[in-house]
Enzyme design. Structure first.
Site: not given
Length: 540
Positions: A188, A15
């Site tokens: 997301e 991420d």
């Protein structure tokens, strides 16, 4: 020509949030239940990266005791504005079931190395929150929105909420959903940018597995549901490029070089297959976890960003023309003599910081106080580092004098509380002090040697333990003199220490394999172990 070789941050570095401040690039990565929280790296060429001290190094900033595995820090967002770094981070307290109880926090620092300010609690609307600094001075929290209701999809679009810098609080009355995602679902990981009069929203979809992708949408305003999706293929995905060395790309952030070139940093995984498996189904296993890759971006005639070389990306990518060569270690090999009172930045503990309750370091030794088992989420004496290569040796010298079988100390390869293995010194009724190997697989415990555990001679003070990781499998060895090693019976499957394996029986696991030292005394007598001279040597 200088080239980026992907992944640029090998091993569990998921991420990525990438920014540039002047001529230096910074990346922040998720750390989940591992402490300290939020891993930081810096570079001036996008090729060579150096590890910085983690941002969340105190329990004031991060308290994860009792957090579930793969809870904790999800998708931090790093930004720079008003002369300081801003870090938004999420602490997820519930991972299984209909709820994702979480708290989003904000901390700031004038120097990337800290100190970081005491955290401000922002909200709990959804994870993967990021902070957008608009060119009119206003700031907005951009986040995935969670919906627990069983008759709705759990991923309820991307929400924007204005942040008041005078009160340092959100204005909840301004919240609106600006993007619902596409039919792929699971939208997301949002990051928002303003470029050439458009707001560009980068968001992940499809789940962080083989179907993962990144989409881009844009709008002239931040009004509700005003964003249109980039036409054609997704911005990046490897769903239809199974032959590529890197997979799972998506969930990342955009950065512009001083010279006006554009790059995109995203997570990725490098799968391998067992010899009897298809390379397509299953696509493979990634014990190194989700890593960070960087791709070059160009803008098409309609003003949409595209990945150079196609939406699958490339392993070798041209570095920026204005890159400043950065010195960095050739690989991630590591040797630690434990000669300082502070742990090396590569070391991690689970959920809580390393304190005297867990042990001490310095004067050539790491002392660990025996606590709970390797399945314990509250009290555990474990110090470990990431697997960052497919092939490596790791060894350590340990002194331990157990007096019951509930006391164990040694070398572990660890994924989470239900998936790990352990080569350790312990005690049994037959031979007293012995060496055993055990594995925990999907929560089931198995001893390898049982009544044939290896006796440790009475005159042996230290035992050397070594693990040999060879991509698809790994094993353990022992020595009584540090020179002559004997293989311990039993070869272990490295796939067991991967997200892909764990996801077959549990939902939502996102980390990677670690190797390190642990001391267990669940009998409660705090028996201590002394570790010396840890060595991790990459062979790739």
């Amino acid at each position: 020509m200088l080239q980026i070789k992907n992944p640029v941050l090998p091993g569990f570095n998921a991420d990525p949030s990438i920014i540039r401040v002047d001529d230096t690039y910074y990346i922040a990565n998720s750390t989940f239940e591992w402490f300290p929280g939020v891993r930081l790296h810096e570079s001036k060429d996008l090729v060579h990266w150096n590890l910085l001290p983690s941002a969340l190094s105190t329990t004031t900033l991060l308290d994860m005791k009792g957090n579930p595995s793969s809870g904790g820090i999800w998708a931090p967002d790093l930004s720079y504005a008003d002369g300081k770094f801003w870090l938004i981070y999420t602490d997820v307290k519930v991972t299984e079931g209909p709820f994702k109880d979480m708290i989003n926090y904000l901390t700031t620092a004038e120097d990337i190395r800290g100190p970081w300010s005491d955290p401000i609690r922002v909200n709990g609307v959804g994870f993967d929150a990021s902070l957008f600094h608009d060119d009119d001075g206003r700031k907005y929290l951009v986040q995935q929105t969670w919906d627990h209701r069983e008759y709705h999809h759990a991923f309820d679009g991307i929400t924007v909420t204005e942040f008041d810098t005078d009160t340092m609080k959100l204005k909840p009355e301004t919240a609106r959903t600006i993007y619902a995602g596409t039919d792929v679902k699971l939208v997301e990981g949002p990051h928002l940018y303003k470029i050439n009069g458009y707001y560009y929203l980068f968001a992940a979809q499809g789940g962080t597995v083989w179907t993962h992708q990144e989409v881009v949408a844009r709008s002239k305003t931040l009004d509700a549901l005003s964003f249109e999706t980039e036409p054609g293929d997704p911005f990046i995905t490897n769903f239809d490029t199974p032959e590529l060395e890197i997979q799972k790309q998506g969930h990342g952030a955009l950065v512009e070089t001083p010279g006006g070139e554009w790059y995109y940093a995203s997570l990725c995984g490098r799968p391998w297959n067992h010899e009897n498996e298809s390379s397509i189904d299953p696509r493979g296993w990634c014990p190194l976890g989700r890593e960070t890759a960087i791709q070059k971006v160009y803008w098409d005639e309609e003003g949409w960003p595209r990945i150079e070389g196609g939406h699958g990306g490339k392993v070798l990518v041209d570095a920026p023309k204005d890159a400043i060569l950065t010195e960095a270690p050739a690989d991630h090999s590591m040797h630690d003599e434990f000669d300082t009172p502070k742990l090396h930045d590569e070391w991690n503990t689970l959920r809580v910081p390393f304190t005297e309750e867990m042990g001490t370091t310095g004067d050539g030794r790491l002392t660990l106080v025996g606590k709970g088992s390797l399945s314990n989420k509250h009290e555990l004496s474990l110090v470990a580092k990431r697997w960052q290569a497919f092939n490596f040796d790791a060894e350590v010298k340990v002194k331990f004098d157990p007096f019951n079988y509930q006391q164990m100390a040694g070398l572990t390869n660890f994924y989470n509380d239900k998936h790990w293995s352990f080569a350790f010194v312990t005690w049994n009724e037959k031979n007293g002090r012995v060496i055993e190997v055990a594995e925990c697989n999907r929560g089931g415990y198995r001893s390898f040697l049982r009544d044939d555990a290896i006796p440790v001679p009475d005159d042996v003070e230290f035992v050397w333990l070594r693990t040999k990781v060879r991509k698809q499998s790994y094993s353990y060895e022992y020595s009584f003199d540090g020179k002559n090693y004997t293989e311990i019976p039993g070869t272990l499957d490295a796939a067991v220490l991967s997200d892909d394996y764990v996801l077959q029986s549990y939902g939502g696991f996102f980390t990677g394999a670690f190797v390190g030292m642990a001391c267990v005394d669940y009998s409660g007598y705090d028996q201590t172990a002394e570790f010396r001279s840890f060595d991790y040597k990459e062979l790739d």
